[in-house]
Scaffold this motif. Structure first.
Motif, PDB file in Angstrom:
ATOM      1  N   ASP A   1      -3.662  -8.689  12.330  1.00 16.79           N
ATOM      2  CA  ASP A   1      -2.989  -7.698  13.208  1.00 16.79           C
ATOM      3  C   ASP A   1      -3.551  -7.993  14.749  1.00 16.79           C
ATOM      4  O   ASP A   1      -2.328  -8.077  15.508  1.00 16.79           O
TER       5      ASP A   1
ATOM      6  N   ASN B   1       4.195  -9.500  10.098  1.00 14.66           N
ATOM      7  CA  ASN B   1       3.727  -8.887   9.029  1.00 14.66           C
ATOM      8  C   ASN B   1       3.741  -9.815   7.648  1.00 14.66           C
ATOM      9  O   ASN B   1       3.062  -9.755   6.711  1.00 14.66           O
ATOM     10  N   SER B   2       4.898 -10.702   7.702  1.00 16.04           N
ATOM     11  CA  SER B   2       5.116 -11.537   6.739  1.00 16.04           C
ATOM     12  C   SER B   2       4.042 -12.809   6.662  1.00 16.04           C
ATOM     13  O   SER B   2       3.666 -13.077   5.597  1.00 16.04           O
TER      14      SER B   2
ATOM     15  N   LYS C   1       1.132 -10.860   5.242  1.00  9.86           N
ATOM     16  CA  LYS C   1       1.228 -10.833   3.598  1.00  9.86           C
ATOM     17  C   LYS C   1       0.903 -12.187   2.970  1.00  9.86           C
ATOM     18  O   LYS C   1       0.334 -12.201   1.646  1.00  9.86           O
TER      19      LYS C   1
ATOM     20  N   ARG D   1      -0.983  -2.011   0.574  1.00 10.92           N
ATOM     21  CA  ARG D   1       0.037  -1.322   1.334  1.00 10.92           C
ATOM     22  C   ARG D   1       0.151  -1.939   2.665  1.00 10.92           C
ATOM     23  O   ARG D   1      -0.760  -1.464   3.492  1.00 10.92           O
TER      24      ARG D   1
ATOM     25  N   LYS E   1       2.639  -2.841   4.940  1.00 14.77           N
ATOM     26  CA  LYS E   1       3.918  -2.751   5.873  1.00 14.77           C
ATOM     27  C   LYS E   1       3.579  -2.307   7.141  1.00 14.77           C
ATOM     28  O   LYS E   1       4.462  -2.660   8.043  1.00 14.77           O
ATOM     29  N   ASN E   2       2.533  -1.786   7.518  1.00 18.00           N
ATOM     30  CA  ASN E   2       2.192  -1.246   8.717  1.00 18.00           C
ATOM     31  C   ASN E   2       1.217  -2.129   9.381  1.00 18.00           C
ATOM     32  O   ASN E   2       0.923  -1.992  10.674  1.00 18.00           O
TER      33      ASN E   2
ATOM     34  N   ALA F   1       7.092  -6.660  13.096  1.00 14.36           N
ATOM     35  CA  ALA F   1       8.210  -6.758  12.084  1.00 14.36           C
ATOM     36  C   ALA F   1       8.478  -8.092  12.285  1.00 14.36           C
ATOM     37  O   ALA F   1       8.603  -8.938  13.257  1.00 14.36           O
ATOM     38  N   THR F   2       9.168  -8.562  11.084  1.00 15.34           N
ATOM     39  CA  THR F   2       9.750 -10.029  10.949  1.00 15.34           C
ATOM     40  C   THR F   2      11.233  -9.921  11.770  1.00 15.34           C
ATOM     41  O   THR F   2      12.126  -8.881  11.552  1.00 15.34           O
TER      42      THR F   2
END
Length: 394
Positions: free
Chosen positions: A160, A166-167, A170, A198, A200-201, A205-206
């Motif tokens: 980050d 985010n993708s 992951k 978790r 997602k934060n 963002a994609t």
């Protein structure tokens, strides 16, 4: 300490996103590695300028921490209070200090994992190898049996801070999770800990690709271009297929059934998922060249047998000429256009997804084979394809 002022730089290789760039202090420079960049997470300069101060402060704080670790630390003087002697000391159990098993270190397990599991694509294999090494550089070379969810979140925070999406975060953590699942299968660990995370934060963002508007579509196909590019772009816009699915087509995959001409992706075609193995009708108004044999397009293939890169390089100049420099409008945008065509015609999502390979497909369906070829063809033939500017509608 006074650091160099930050500045904004826009990187085309990163989708024209803006990055905050700061020159490192001399003590942190390593060879040619003299600068640090962190993504502002946007292609809008004004928004990047609003975020610049916050991101620069984060970079400066990082400099402070790293420089503090370089400073010599004062010697620590220990003062022991022995107290009265313990008459039972010799009989008390000694603390057990766990020993590290070198064979179970990540650096020892990783080569076995990379070599020992089957890989569908060389790109995926190389990516996993790189991601696991990066994970080790962040959390250390520890035994696979002591890895916890906390280590995954530490890695996510690191990515980050590097400005990763985010993708991407992951995907990289999934690479490590894949190794631990393999370790579970080999009996190296009891349970893989990197599940139910978790994330997602973490990360930006994609940003999804946007369809071309009608004017841009018309402009795209009015351009003079080689027959190869005109054909591949026409098929993409009228079938919703993925670029690589079309770029790898062979003429033997063009088939006819009950008067319907279709592309057969159910046999040995290279597709994204099992659900992508399907039969895709061609629009009855699409003008195809005379049938040949062998490959339909001569784009160069990579080590995985994929032709996406070469096909994209050939087609992107025409998309840029039609849609401008918008990084969210690319060749893949035509897939979005096709899905919008079907939505506007009030075609059901189930049928839409089946045609575009977002469902179980013709080979992988557990409950029947989905909509018939005739129903798919009827839906596609409702699309107005005059934007192709073919000879009959020029």
């Amino acid at each position: 300490m006074n650091y160099h002022a930050s500045k904004l730089v826009q990187l085309k290789a990163k989708g024209n996103k803006w990055y905050v760039q700061v020159t490192k202090p001399v003590g942190l420079q390593n060879g040619t590695n003299k600068q640090v960049r962190r993504s502002a997470g946007t292609t809008d300069r004004k928004e990047a300028e609003r975020r610049q101060h916050r991101i620069a402060d984060e970079i400066y704080r990082d400099f402070d921490e790293k420089l503090d670790r370089l400073k010599p630390q004062p010697a620590i003087k220990f003062v022991y209070d022995m107290g009265p002697p313990d008459p039972l000391h010799a009989f008390r159990p000694k603390p057990v200090i766990p020993k590290v098993d070198p064979a179970m270190l990540i650096s020892r397990i990783q080569p076995q994992y990379i070599k020992g599991r089957p890989w569908n694509r060389i790109k995926t294999k190389n990516g996993a190898d790189s991601h696991i090494k990066e994970f080790v550089s962040v959390i250390g070379d520890i035994e696979v049996g002591v890895i916890t969810k906390k280590h995954a979140y530490d890695y996510a925070r690191y990515l980050d801070a590097q400005g990763r999406g985010n993708s991407t975060i992951k995907t990289r953590i999934s690479s490590v999770g894949g190794m631990l699942t393999w370790c579970e299968q080999q009996g190296h660990v009891d349970n893989s800990p990197l599940v139910n995370l978790r994330l997602k934060n973490y990360g930006t963002a994609t940003e999804h690709y946007e369809p071309l508007d009608h004017g841009e579509l018309v402009k795209l196909f009015k351009q003079p271009m080689e027959p190869r590019e005109r054909l591949i772009l026409s098929i993409l816009a009228t079938t919703g297929m993925r670029l690589d699915e079309v770029a790898l087509l062979r003429w033997e995959q063009v088939k006819t059934k009950a008067g319907i001409v279709y592309l057969d992706l159910t046999d040995d075609a290279i597709v994204k998922t099992e659900g992508s193995k399907r039969m895709v009708p061609l629009h009855s108004g699409l003008i195809m060249p005379n049938r040949c044999t062998g490959v339909m397009f001569d784009y160069l293939r990579d080590r995985d047998g994929k032709a996406t890169n070469d096909a994209s390089k050939a087609c992107m100049p025409f998309v840029r000429a039609a849609a401008g420099p918008d990084p969210l409008k690319v060749v893949h945008s035509l897939r979005g256009n096709f899905k919008d065509f079907l939505r506007d015609l009030d075609i059901s999502k189930e049928l839409n997804d089946f045609i575009t390979g977002h469902s179980s497909g013709d080979s992988a369906g557990d409950y029947g084979r989905g909509p018939s070829l005739a129903i798919r063809a009827a839906a596609i033939n409702q699309i107005d394809i005059r934007f192709l500017n073919q000879p009959d509608d020029a």
